[in-house]
Design an enzyme around this catalytic site. Structure first.
Site, PDB file in Angstrom:
ATOM      1  N   HIS A  47       0.836  -1.198   0.000  1.00  0.00           N
ATOM      2  CA  HIS A  47       0.000   0.000   0.000  1.00  0.00           C
ATOM      3  C   HIS A  47       0.871   1.248   0.000  1.00  0.00           C
ATOM      4  O   HIS A  47       1.228   1.758   1.060  1.00  0.00           O
ATOM      5  CB  HIS A  47      -0.902  -0.005   1.228  1.00  0.00           C
ATOM      6  CG  HIS A  47      -1.784  -1.218   1.322  1.00  0.00           C
ATOM      7  ND1 HIS A  47      -1.317  -2.455   1.708  1.00  0.00           N
ATOM      8  CD2 HIS A  47      -3.109  -1.368   1.073  1.00  0.00           C
ATOM      9  CE1 HIS A  47      -2.315  -3.331   1.702  1.00  0.00           C
ATOM     10  NE2 HIS A  47      -3.414  -2.702   1.311  1.00  0.00           N
ATOM     11  N   HIS A 278      -4.002   3.063  -3.395  1.00  0.00           N
ATOM     12  CA  HIS A 278      -4.253   2.524  -2.047  1.00  0.00           C
ATOM     13  C   HIS A 278      -3.495   1.224  -1.796  1.00  0.00           C
ATOM     14  O   HIS A 278      -2.729   1.128  -0.840  1.00  0.00           O
ATOM     15  CB  HIS A 278      -5.755   2.299  -1.801  1.00  0.00           C
ATOM     16  CG  HIS A 278      -5.999   1.356  -0.666  1.00  0.00           C
ATOM     17  ND1 HIS A 278      -6.021   1.792   0.639  1.00  0.00           N
ATOM     18  CD2 HIS A 278      -6.167   0.005  -0.621  1.00  0.00           C
ATOM     19  CE1 HIS A 278      -6.194   0.738   1.437  1.00  0.00           C
ATOM     20  NE2 HIS A 278      -6.288  -0.350   0.699  1.00  0.00           N
ATOM     21  N   GLU A 425     -18.306  -3.452  24.233  1.00  0.00           N
ATOM     22  CA  GLU A 425     -17.497  -4.663  24.356  1.00  0.00           C
ATOM     23  C   GLU A 425     -16.280  -4.637  23.427  1.00  0.00           C
ATOM     24  O   GLU A 425     -15.179  -5.035  23.820  1.00  0.00           O
ATOM     25  CB  GLU A 425     -18.343  -5.912  24.053  1.00  0.00           C
ATOM     26  CG  GLU A 425     -19.475  -6.168  25.034  1.00  0.00           C
ATOM     27  CD  GLU A 425     -20.730  -5.355  24.722  1.00  0.00           C
ATOM     28  OE1 GLU A 425     -20.775  -4.673  23.671  1.00  0.00           O
ATOM     29  OE2 GLU A 425     -21.671  -5.401  25.527  1.00  0.00           O
ATOM     30  N   HIS A 487     -29.391 -14.352  24.709  1.00  0.00           N
ATOM     31  CA  HIS A 487     -28.340 -14.216  25.725  1.00  0.00           C
ATOM     32  C   HIS A 487     -27.637 -15.540  26.027  1.00  0.00           C
ATOM     33  O   HIS A 487     -26.715 -15.570  26.835  1.00  0.00           O
ATOM     34  CB  HIS A 487     -28.945 -13.659  27.014  1.00  0.00           C
ATOM     35  CG  HIS A 487     -29.214 -12.179  26.943  1.00  0.00           C
ATOM     36  ND1 HIS A 487     -29.942 -11.613  25.925  1.00  0.00           N
ATOM     37  CD2 HIS A 487     -28.832 -11.160  27.749  1.00  0.00           C
ATOM     38  CE1 HIS A 487     -30.009 -10.307  26.117  1.00  0.00           C
ATOM     39  NE2 HIS A 487     -29.334 -10.000  27.215  1.00  0.00           N
TER      40      HIS A 487
HETATM   41  C1  TPP Z   1     -12.007  -4.228   9.622  1.00  0.00           C
HETATM   42  C2  TPP Z   1     -11.425  -4.111   8.250  1.00  0.00           C
HETATM   43  N1  TPP Z   1     -12.243  -4.172   7.199  1.00  0.00           N
HETATM   44  C3  TPP Z   1     -11.737  -4.104   5.947  1.00  0.00           C
HETATM   45  C4  TPP Z   1     -10.402  -3.995   5.742  1.00  0.00           C
HETATM   46  C5  TPP Z   1      -9.834  -3.993   4.326  1.00  0.00           C
HETATM   47  N2  TPP Z   1      -9.348  -2.616   4.045  1.00  0.00           N
HETATM   48  C6  TPP Z   1      -8.061  -2.300   4.128  1.00  0.00           C
HETATM   49  S1  TPP Z   1      -7.792  -0.659   3.914  1.00  0.00           S
HETATM   50  C7  TPP Z   1      -9.449  -0.381   3.671  1.00  0.00           C
HETATM   51  C8  TPP Z   1      -9.990   0.992   3.495  1.00  0.00           C
HETATM   52  C9  TPP Z   1      -9.041   1.930   2.900  1.00  0.00           C
HETATM   53  O1  TPP Z   1      -9.429   3.229   3.134  1.00  0.00           O
HETATM   54  P1  TPP Z   1      -8.684   4.101   4.198  1.00  0.00           P
HETATM   55  O2  TPP Z   1      -8.821   3.488   5.522  1.00  0.00           O
HETATM   56  O3  TPP Z   1      -9.179   5.477   4.044  1.00  0.00           O
HETATM   57  O4  TPP Z   1      -7.174   3.989   3.796  1.00  0.00           O
HETATM   58  P2  TPP Z   1      -6.432   4.736   2.584  1.00  0.00           P
HETATM   59  O5  TPP Z   1      -6.887   4.077   1.340  1.00  0.00           O
HETATM   60  O6  TPP Z   1      -6.808   6.139   2.656  1.00  0.00           O
HETATM   61  O7  TPP Z   1      -5.006   4.482   2.852  1.00  0.00           O
HETATM   62  C10 TPP Z   1     -10.165  -1.563   3.751  1.00  0.00           C
HETATM   63  C11 TPP Z   1     -11.626  -1.656   3.563  1.00  0.00           C
HETATM   64  C12 TPP Z   1      -9.580  -3.941   6.876  1.00  0.00           C
HETATM   65  N3  TPP Z   1      -8.256  -3.844   6.781  1.00  0.00           N
HETATM   66  N4  TPP Z   1     -10.114  -3.971   8.113  1.00  0.00           N
END
Ligand code: TPP
Ligand code: MG
Length: 675
Positions: A47, A278, A425, A487
């Site tokens: 990334h 990304h 939680e 529950h």
């Molecule tokens: C709980 C969770 N859901 C999904 C993902 C997969 N995932 C990795 S980065 C991302 C989103 C990217 O957007 P952002 O957080 O804004 O990061 P940027 O692209 O700006 O670096 C997702 C959905 C993850 N890592 N964790």
């Protein structure tokens, strides 16, 4: 270029940023960008966008504010840095390399995302000492950081500011902010007024699907302000604004959120500002053009000596502060105790309290719920183990996790040892992880067992990190009765037993509860779950010479003669199996009763011991839960008595009857099996 800019309006903003008069900080940030580009190109995965976008913020933070000394990443009074947006891991690895941390040289960076490289896909605690916590599942990092900030306050209240006075810095992304856990964590941090916690939010308007406007229109500054944070928005590529915001954070009496407007993939000539940067390599041409646009002319993985030197001085910036701290520690009257808790070493005498409790249980053979037995354990352990801190997600009177002498933590007062986490939680589980990995404290938290579903991602991170966290989970089956199927846990034991590194304890009586608590306190290489009944259970044993739960399973009651069947149960069902045994023995059928309070520990025993316990006679498993996984102990010709669907709302005695988990039905099953 005009055409491209028309298609991608962010490129006009990028052109403006690139054309600004640049200072040394720009070159320093470019070293991060270039390393991120090169490492991702080399790995052909990763990334690059986030490190490229947040390089200016990270440079300002690490070179002026973040208190650390690369020579000793274990320095207890260092600031904690959490990359909540763990996918941007190259940002952290570049910082560690540039600041001169041992074990993160350029060779490691070149092996980004390869087997056994500390520069793993996402930051993993344990891979390098300066990686404070494992991140990647979005939202976990920010919530873990809340726990770290709480730990800092609690330890400062105990040991004083001369030993404990550090900050917690977080870099978080849009995804972190979208996740529900960030809401729980931020609300708690605001409530507790954790003023030494700062979140640098990478407000780049991009996530994987594209523009965040597809799904997200929160006003994050207003949101955090409403939680009781100090929050402001800045240009994340303007060093002056970044430095001013960081100074503001340091002065603030509240936790701070700085929304940093950035361009993801800054420098990439066509892809900047888009989701294309990304999670994929920029590609050779775009990567080369990006470096050119940034003014970076070095070969891959190369940082000019002078610039590297500049970064290395950042790495030793905290050396003086660390030396001064070491002097203070040397003269501090609490030095030995501080060093003990930070080393995770239990007090010499902790065990005496457990021994006395076991003796009392053996003498009185109380018929109590295991949650009540757990309360007794805490009554004994809390005074004996000062590093033990606890809390519950608004179920304290049900979980029975509060000990009066603990005092409660609240806004401005961290001298207590008990946290009211509120109905949060997931946030609680992550905060407990943060308290554990901060060091100096052993956290336990509590909720109903069924709501482990709400905290499972945090339990999983603790398991991956092997963090010393203890979860107290009461109301463990249909035995909770009237609250009904919503529950009543059914599949939870099976699903949590499936998680690596977790010890799931389900004690059968008060003595086993004390043994399981003892094991959970002693276990420092991973999380433990102590799963407890709401209903009273008879005492099964009085022998206290050996901690019998330590082997995970054992024979509670041997058959009077040659075993014709073995009843294997856990928790509240052991005493039901024991009643069945009495009835069967009266009929001349000789059966043994085995308690299996911890499958993971039992699985670690040698084959001979396991065979001796489980025996070669037909096996009947009894557990008021899903039978999934029981084949492991019952074999293919065993019989399982338990739940096949969800529970129901009724007094628990009626439920046990209705679902056929009774001494009679067990005895009938044995007779049938023996034909
Ligand atoms: C709980 C969770 N859901 C999904 C993902 C997969 N995932 C990795 S980065 C991302 C989103 C990217 O957007 P952002 O957080 O804004 O990061 P940027 O692209 O700006 O670096 C997702 C959905 C993850 N890592 N964790
Ligand atoms: Mg984003």
């Amino acid at each position: 270029m005009a055409d491209v800019e028309a298609k991608n309006p962010v490129l006009a903003q990028q052109a403006e940023i690139l054309a600004r008069p640049h200072t040394e900080a720009w070159d320093m940030a470019n070293a991060i960008r270039a390393l991120a580009i090169d490492a991702v190109e080399q790995a052909k995965s990763g990334h690059p966008g986030m490190p490229m976008g947040m390089a200016d913020v990270a440079t300002a933070l690490w070179s002026r504010f973040h208190k650390f000394d690369a020579a000793d990443p274990h320095w207890p009074d260092r600031d904690r840095f959490v990359l909540s947006a763990g996918h941007g891991s190259m940002l952290l690895y570049a910082l560690l390399y540039l600041t001169g941390h041992d074990g993160m040289g350029v060779e490691e960076i070149k092996r980004f995302r390869q087997l056994h490289s500390p520069a793993a896909g996402h930051p993993e605690r344990g891979e390098h000492p300066a990686i404070e916590t494992t991140t990647g599942p979005l939202g976990q990092g920010i919530a873990t950081a809340v726990g770290m900030a709480v730990a800092e306050r609690m330890l400062a209240a105990r040991f004083g500011r001369s030993l404990v006075d550090h900050r917690t810095w977080v870099i978080a992304s849009d995804g972190d902010m979208m996740e529900g856990i960030s809401h729980e964590a931020a609300a708690l941090a605001g409530h507790l007024c954790l003023s030494k916690l700062t979140v640098m939010y990478d407000n780049n308007h991009i996530s994987i699907d594209g523009d965040t406007a597809l799904s997200y229109s929160d006003d994050v500054v207003k949101r955090f302000t409403a939680y009781g944070w100090a929050a402001k928005a800045i240009d994340g590529h303007d060093p002056q604004q970044i430095n001013a915001a960081l100074s503001f954070a340091v002065r603030s009496k509240k936790p701070t959120l700085i929304a940093c407007r950035t361009i993801i993939g800054l420098g990439a000539p066509t892809k900047a500002g888009t989701a294309a940067t990304h999670g994929s390599p920029l590609g050779g041409e775009e990567a080369a053009a990006a470096k050119l646009a940034l003014g970076w002319r070095e070969p891959p993985f190369t940082v000019p000596d002078a610039l590297l030197e500049r970064w290395r001085t950042v790495g030793s910036r905290g050396a003086g502060a660390r030396r001064a701290w070491l002097k203070r520690l040397a003269h501090n009257s609490m030095r030995a105790e501080f060093e003990r808790v930070m080393a995770g070493k239990l007090p010499d005498t902790w065990h005496e309290a457990v021994a006395a409790l076991k003796q009392e249980i053996a003498d009185t053979r109380p018929k109590i719920a295991t949650r009540q037995a757990s309360q007794k354990c805490l009554d004994a352990l809390v005074p004996a183990t000062p590093e033990l801190v606890g809390g519950s997600a608004d179920l304290t009177p049900s979980n029975l996790t509060f000990v009066k002498t603990m005092g409660t933590v609240n806004t401005g007062n961290f001298s207590g040892r008990y946290m009211h986490f509120g109905v949060r939680e997931h946030g609680m589980g992550a905060a407990a992880n943060g308290i554990a990995v901060h060091g100096g404290l052993i956290p336990y938290d509590a909720t109903f067992f069924v709501f482990t579903d709400y905290m499972r991602p945090a339990i999983r991170i603790a398991a991956i990190m092997r963090a010393h966290v203890i979860h107290v989970l009461t109301h463990d089956s249909i035995g909770l009765g009237e609250d009904g199927p919503t529950h009543q846990p059914i599949e939870h034991l099976a699903s949590l037993r499936a998680m690596p590194h977790l010890h799931v304890f389900r004690p059968a009586d008060a003595l086993e509860t004390a043994e399981c608590w003892e094991l959970a306190i002693r276990r420092s290489d991973g999380p433990s779950l102590i799963v407890l009944s709401r209903q009273a259970l008879p005492a099964l044993r009085s022998d206290i010479g050996e901690n019998r739960c330590a082997r995970g399973g054992y024979v509670v009651r041997e058959a009077d003669g040659r075993r014709q069947a073995t009843l294997i149960a856990t928790g509240s069902e052991v005493s039901i199996a024991d009643e069945a045994r009495t009835a069967l023995e009266a009929d001349g059928i000789q059966v043994a009763v085995v308690s299996l309070p911890c499958w993971e520990l039992f699985a670690q025993q040698d084959e001979a011991y396991r065979m001796q316990v489980l025996g070669s006679a037909p096996r009947i498993g009894v557990e008021a839960a899903s039978g999934f996984g029981w084949e492991r102990w019952l074999g293919t010709d065993g019989v399982f008595i338990g739940m096949t669907g969800f529970g129901a709302s009724a007094p628990y005695q009626d439920l046990y009857k209705a679902f056929g988990i009774t001494p009679d039905s067990i005895a009938a099953a044995v007779r049938k099996r023996l034909g």
